[in-house]
Motif scaffolding. Structure first.
Motif, mmCIF file in Angstrom:
data_model
loop_
_atom_site.group_PDB
_atom_site.id
_atom_site.type_symbol
_atom_site.label_atom_id
_atom_site.label_comp_id
_atom_site.label_asym_id
_atom_site.label_seq_id
_atom_site.Cartn_x
_atom_site.Cartn_y
_atom_site.Cartn_z
ATOM 1 N N ASP A 171 33.548 40.735 29.842
ATOM 2 C CA ASP A 171 32.745 39.786 30.619
ATOM 3 C C ASP A 171 33.232 39.795 32.066
ATOM 4 O OD1 ASP A 171 31.261 37.732 31.651
ATOM 5 O OD2 ASP A 171 32.266 36.139 30.518
ATOM 6 N N VAL A 172 32.407 40.275 32.979
ATOM 7 C CA VAL A 172 32.797 40.353 34.392
ATOM 8 C C VAL A 172 32.245 39.186 35.203
ATOM 9 C CG1 VAL A 172 32.987 42.864 34.309
ATOM 10 C CG2 VAL A 172 30.817 41.827 34.974
ATOM 11 N N ASN A 173 31.606 38.250 34.540
ATOM 12 C CA ASN A 173 31.056 37.082 35.240
ATOM 13 C C ASN A 173 32.176 36.072 35.491
ATOM 14 O OD1 ASN A 173 29.435 35.180 36.401
ATOM 15 N ND2 ASN A 173 28.347 34.616 34.521
ATOM 16 N N LYS A 174 33.021 36.417 36.443
ATOM 17 C CA LYS A 174 34.182 35.604 36.791
ATOM 18 C C LYS A 174 34.005 35.039 38.203
ATOM 19 C CE LYS A 174 36.128 36.844 32.936
ATOM 20 N NZ LYS A 174 37.139 37.894 32.881
ATOM 21 N N LEU B 229 39.601 39.375 39.034
ATOM 22 C CA LEU B 229 39.516 40.776 38.627
ATOM 23 C C LEU B 229 39.414 40.858 37.110
ATOM 24 C CD1 LEU B 229 41.605 43.729 39.954
ATOM 25 C CD2 LEU B 229 41.661 43.241 37.508
ATOM 26 N N THR B 230 38.608 41.792 36.622
ATOM 27 C CA THR B 230 38.423 41.985 35.181
ATOM 28 C C THR B 230 38.735 43.430 34.808
ATOM 29 O OG1 THR B 230 36.640 40.347 35.167
ATOM 30 C CG2 THR B 230 36.811 41.800 33.252
ATOM 31 N N TYR B 231 39.571 43.590 33.799
ATOM 32 C CA TYR B 231 39.855 44.916 33.246
ATOM 33 C C TYR B 231 38.868 45.160 32.108
ATOM 34 C CZ TYR B 231 42.361 48.449 30.476
ATOM 35 O OH TYR B 231 42.699 49.563 29.751
ATOM 36 N N THR B 232 38.187 46.296 32.147
ATOM 37 C CA THR B 232 37.138 46.524 31.160
ATOM 38 C C THR B 232 36.967 48.007 30.868
ATOM 39 O OG1 THR B 232 34.811 46.087 30.627
ATOM 40 C CG2 THR B 232 35.317 46.646 32.914
ATOM 41 N N GLN B 233 36.324 48.287 29.752
ATOM 42 C CA GLN B 233 35.907 49.641 29.406
ATOM 43 C C GLN B 233 34.389 49.741 29.520
ATOM 44 O OE1 GLN B 233 38.379 48.118 27.245
ATOM 45 N NE2 GLN B 233 39.764 49.223 28.617
ATOM 46 N N LEU B 234 33.920 50.964 29.674
ATOM 47 C CA LEU B 234 32.494 51.267 29.595
ATOM 48 C C LEU B 234 32.312 52.107 28.335
ATOM 49 C CD1 LEU B 234 31.770 52.303 33.311
ATOM 50 C CD2 LEU B 234 32.129 50.023 32.347
ATOM 51 N N LEU B 235 31.398 51.715 27.469
ATOM 52 C CA LEU B 235 31.275 52.333 26.154
ATOM 53 C C LEU B 235 29.973 53.122 26.015
ATOM 54 C CD1 LEU B 235 32.415 49.322 23.922
ATOM 55 C CD2 LEU B 235 33.832 51.057 25.049
#
Length: 344
Positions: free
Chosen positions: A260-263, A268-274
């Motif tokens: 969830d990047v709605n911060k 900052l958001t750590y995330t993967q793209l799947l």
């Protein structure tokens, strides 16, 4: 060597290959070149012949029926090229097989066909993915020099973590000279010079390759321990950086990112793209700089891949614009349990 109609076929990979450079504007291969060979070049072939005679002495006394001297496609990392050209939607590439086209053709054809049908690779093909390249690889002089080095190492001993030497330094951060004065030993990633480790006083500031523990093992352990227990600063200016802007930027990222990047702005958001199989296509951070502005940072080597993946998965009709800003910003990362103390 191999038997051939009662004779013997012999060839090899020399450490000093010759590049074919015609100076043609569109590339070095003429459009009408097919089923043709170069003139015989026994001077260049002598290094192979002398070694062949040492192994099969009879070759010194028999005639040569034919020399096969023709061009072969090689790449600058020794791996072939598969996948969708990032600059052109639905253009699939299968090329640069480094003289292993027959051996690799069946598997390469299968995965490329599945890629065309499914719209994504059927398995992890990163080592041959065309998106491992970048704008750097439009420099034909750099590509030629690096490819000649890669070819020359085709049958040499491949040491762990061995770095290429040609075409360096090519891209450096503003801190390059300062890091060099601190005895940094650099590696190269997509053209960028990056410190791999720092040589302590009294030690050679260079890699010494071996199959066992190499000379960086101790210093890297000390560096790791220092950051884990105290604090360290890293120059990560080589990392790829993008900005996504527009009234639908958040909506686009909500679809693309697993997290969830709605911060709030400033977070900052750590995330993967799947992909559709749940496999990881990218591993990156997303910072929110404004309501409709996001800053994305990913690994140096994934610059083209991740830019292409994000661009391809922004929903149709959305107001979201992706821009590569890698060279516009330097990046310093302060890490370790005492990082906050340094800032305070």
């Amino acid at each position: 060597f191999k038997e051939e109609v009662g004779g013997l076929v012999m060839g090899g990979y020399e450490p000093n290959p010759q590049a074919w450079a015609t100076g043609l504007a569109g590339g070095d291969v003429p459009n009408d070149w097919e089923f043709r060979l170069f003139d015989d070049d026994y001077d260049h072939f002598e290094q192979h012949m002398s070694q062949a005679i040492a192994r099969v002495p009879a070759l010194a006394h028999v005639g040569v029926k034919q020399m096969i001297n023709g061009p072969e496609s090689f790449t600058q990392d020794g791996n072939f090229i598969l996948g969708v050209a990032p600059e052109c939607s639905n253009m699939f590439v299968g090329a640069g097989f480094n003289a292993f086209g027959i051996a690799s053709g069946g598997g390469a054809g299968w995965v490329l066909a599945q890629w065309v049908v499914d719209g994504e690779a059927p398995l992890d093909l990163w080592v041959v993915d065309i998106r491992r390249f970048s704008g750097l690889h439009r420099d034909r002089d750099w590509v030629r020099d690096r490819t000649l080095e890669a070819y020359g190492k085709h049958y040499t001993i491949g040491f762990p973590h061995e770095e290429y030497l040609s075409g360096r330094p090519r891209i450096v951060s503003p801190l390059y000279e300062r890091l060099k004065k601190h005895r940094a030993v650099f590696g190269s990633k997509l053209g960028w010079e990056r410190p791999n480790w720092f040589a302590p006083d009294g030690a050679a500031a260079e890699d010494v390759y071996s199959m066992g523990r190499q000379n960086w093992f101790g210093p890297v352990g000390d560096e790791h321990r220092h950051v884990r227990e105290k604090v360290g600063i890293f120059d990560q200016s080589s990392f790829a950086k993008y900005e996504l802007t527009g009234t639908d930027a958040l909506k686009a990222l909500d679809w693309i990112c697993a997290n969830d990047v709605n911060k709030p702005v400033g977070r900052l958001t750590y995330t993967q793209l799947l992909n559709t199989r749940g496999g990881i296509e990218a591993d990156l951070t997303v910072s929110r700089l404004g309501e409709d502005r996001f800053y994305i940072v990913t690994g140096t080597g994934f610059r083209t891949h991740d830019l292409s993946w994000i661009s391809d998965h922004i929903g149709s009709g959305l107001d979201a614009r992706l821009t590569d800003v890698t060279e516009e910003y330097g990046t310093l990362s302060l890490m370790g349990p005492r990082a906050r103390d340094v800032l305070q």
